[in-house]
Enzyme design. Structure first.
Site, short mmCIF file in Angstrom:
data_model
loop_
_atom_site.label_atom_id
_atom_site.label_comp_id
_atom_site.label_asym_id
_atom_site.label_seq_id
_atom_site.Cartn_x
_atom_site.Cartn_y
_atom_site.Cartn_z
N HIS A 124 -6.66 -84.02 64.66
CA HIS A 124 -6.58 -84.58 66.02
C HIS A 124 -7.37 -85.88 66.16
O HIS A 124 -7.71 -86.28 67.27
CB HIS A 124 -7.08 -83.54 67.04
CG HIS A 124 -6.17 -82.35 67.17
ND1 HIS A 124 -6.55 -81.16 67.76
CD2 HIS A 124 -4.88 -82.18 66.79
CE1 HIS A 124 -5.53 -80.32 67.73
NE2 HIS A 124 -4.51 -80.90 67.14
N CYS A 155 -4.57 -108.53 69.67
CA CYS A 155 -3.30 -108.70 70.41
C CYS A 155 -3.45 -108.55 71.92
O CYS A 155 -2.46 -108.72 72.65
CB CYS A 155 -2.27 -107.69 69.89
SG CYS A 155 -2.63 -106.01 70.41
N GLY A 192 -13.45 -70.47 64.86
CA GLY A 192 -13.73 -71.10 66.15
C GLY A 192 -12.54 -71.79 66.79
O GLY A 192 -12.70 -72.81 67.45
N THR A 193 -11.35 -71.21 66.58
CA THR A 193 -10.17 -71.78 67.26
C THR A 193 -9.45 -70.70 68.06
O THR A 193 -9.31 -69.57 67.58
CB THR A 193 -9.20 -72.47 66.28
OG1 THR A 193 -8.07 -72.94 67.03
CG2 THR A 193 -8.74 -71.57 65.15
P1 OAD Z 1 -10.55 -73.80 72.23
O1 OAD Z 1 -11.52 -74.21 73.27
O2 OAD Z 1 -9.15 -73.55 72.64
O3 OAD Z 1 -11.08 -72.48 71.53
C1 OAD Z 1 -12.41 -72.37 71.08
C2 OAD Z 1 -12.55 -71.05 70.36
O4 OAD Z 1 -13.87 -70.99 69.83
C3 OAD Z 1 -12.38 -69.82 71.25
O5 OAD Z 1 -11.47 -68.92 70.63
C4 OAD Z 1 -13.77 -69.24 71.32
O6 OAD Z 1 -13.76 -67.81 71.39
C5 OAD Z 1 -14.37 -69.69 70.01
N1 OAD Z 1 -15.85 -69.79 69.96
C6 OAD Z 1 -16.72 -70.03 70.98
N2 OAD Z 1 -17.97 -70.06 70.53
C7 OAD Z 1 -17.92 -69.85 69.20
C8 OAD Z 1 -18.87 -69.77 68.16
N3 OAD Z 1 -20.19 -69.93 68.40
N4 OAD Z 1 -18.46 -69.51 66.90
C9 OAD Z 1 -17.13 -69.36 66.65
N5 OAD Z 1 -16.17 -69.43 67.57
C10 OAD Z 1 -16.55 -69.67 68.83
O7 OAD Z 1 -10.65 -74.89 71.05
P2 OAD Z 1 -9.58 -75.22 69.89
O8 OAD Z 1 -8.91 -74.01 69.41
O9 OAD Z 1 -10.28 -76.09 68.93
O10 OAD Z 1 -6.83 -80.75 71.26
O11 OAD Z 1 -8.56 -76.09 70.72
C11 OAD Z 1 -7.50 -76.70 70.06
C12 OAD Z 1 -7.20 -78.04 70.66
O12 OAD Z 1 -7.02 -77.92 72.07
C13 OAD Z 1 -8.33 -79.05 70.54
O13 OAD Z 1 -8.35 -79.71 69.28
C14 OAD Z 1 -8.01 -80.02 71.64
C15 OAD Z 1 -7.68 -79.02 72.73
O14 OAD Z 1 -6.87 -79.47 73.75
C16 OAD Z 1 -6.75 -82.04 71.52
O15 OAD Z 1 -7.62 -82.64 72.12
C17 OAD Z 1 -5.50 -82.65 71.01
#
Ligand code: OAD
Length: 253
Positions: A124, A155, A192-193
């Protein structure tokens, strides 16, 4: 959030010691313990407070470039203050322990690299980089100006953060390298996703379908939890160092 009841399974430790290729997909959760807000958590997530339609789409930028630029400036400030946490550092260490390591991240904060990880695949983009809206070229310097956003010195196009917004494509080579790693690795970690944003959220499916050993590290359940071989419920800043200690320094387990 679930109580953090993780224990490190012995079979996973044995598999990790023998693995020739480990692949990791990280998300905002790995940086949560560094103080960088995640996106989708109910109280603290950015999308609980801000509307992505107003801030993270090309249309939003065209409508109100100043608002979008300033919001990213605020986020850049948060990231600039953040330091890698033990989870980031454990992954940098893991890369030194296994013959081949592929780190794929959805994060734009650069904290994996700050922790010492190399060749990070940024799906990203990176919030600290800036590019020209018109020709997409990276811009590192521009003249002092009161104009917000500043303009491309080549530009005159508007400058924007080098991140992928909703409705935009991911960098092709990053995505194909990530898919190939998920298909061919010995162990695949989703860390963490929330596994909700595609196409990144589809990457674990390539590992699952190809019979790779799959591991999720997350304090909460996600749509992929039930398909993973191992689900370690808890913060990655605690689980990853514990996993490394169990694999390579068993007396401290
Ligand atoms: P999210 O905010 O959707 O999810 C974060 C995840 O991290 C959740 O499942 C939490 O339970 C988990 N979490 C929280 N604290 C944690 C910890 N200490 N250790 C491990 N896990 C933990 O974030 P992403 O999945 O990264 O895109 O979101 C994906 C995309 O959505 C991002 O890259 C961004 C967003 O819109 C863009 O900006 C294009």
């Amino acid at each position: 959030m679930n109580p953090n009841t993780f224990s490190i399974p012995d079979e996973l430790v044995a598999a990790l010691r023998q693995a020739q290729h480990v692949a990791v997909l990280s998300g905002a959760g790995i940086s949560a313990e560094s103080g960088v807000p995640t996106f989708r958590e109910a109280q603290t997530g950015l999308w609980a407070q801000y509307d992505p339609e107003e801030l993270a789409t090309p249309q939003a930028f065209r409508r109100n470039p100043r608002l979008v630029w300033e919001w990213y400036e605020w986020r850049r400030g948060l990231v600039a203050k953040a330091e890698p946490n033990p989870g980031h550092r454990a992954l940098a260490e893991l890369a030194r322990r296994v013959p081949r390591f592929t780190l794929i991240t959805q994060n734009v904060d650069g904290l994996h690299q700050q922790a010492g990880s190399e060749n990070v695949i940024e799906l990203h983009g990176n919030i600290m980089r800036t590019k020209c809206l018109d020709d997409g070229r990276i811009v590192t310097n521009w003249p002092e100006t009161d104009e917000i956003p500043p303009r491309c010195p080549r530009c005159g196009g508007l400058l924007r953060p080098d991140v992928v917004w909703f409705g935009e494509g991911l960098p092709y080579s990053a995505l194909t390298t990530a898919v190939a790693a998920a298909q061919s690795c010995d162990i695949f970690f989703a860390i963490g996703t929330s596994a909700l944003v595609h196409p990144a959220a589809s990457i674990p499916a390539y590992a699952i379908r190809n019979g790779r050993i799959t591991v999720e590290i997350n304090p909460n359940h996600t749509p992929i939890s039930r398909q993973m071989n191992y689900v370690l419920n808890g913060p990655s800043g605690e689980i990853l160092p514990a996993l490394l200690a169990a694999a390579w320094n068993p007396q401290s387990k």
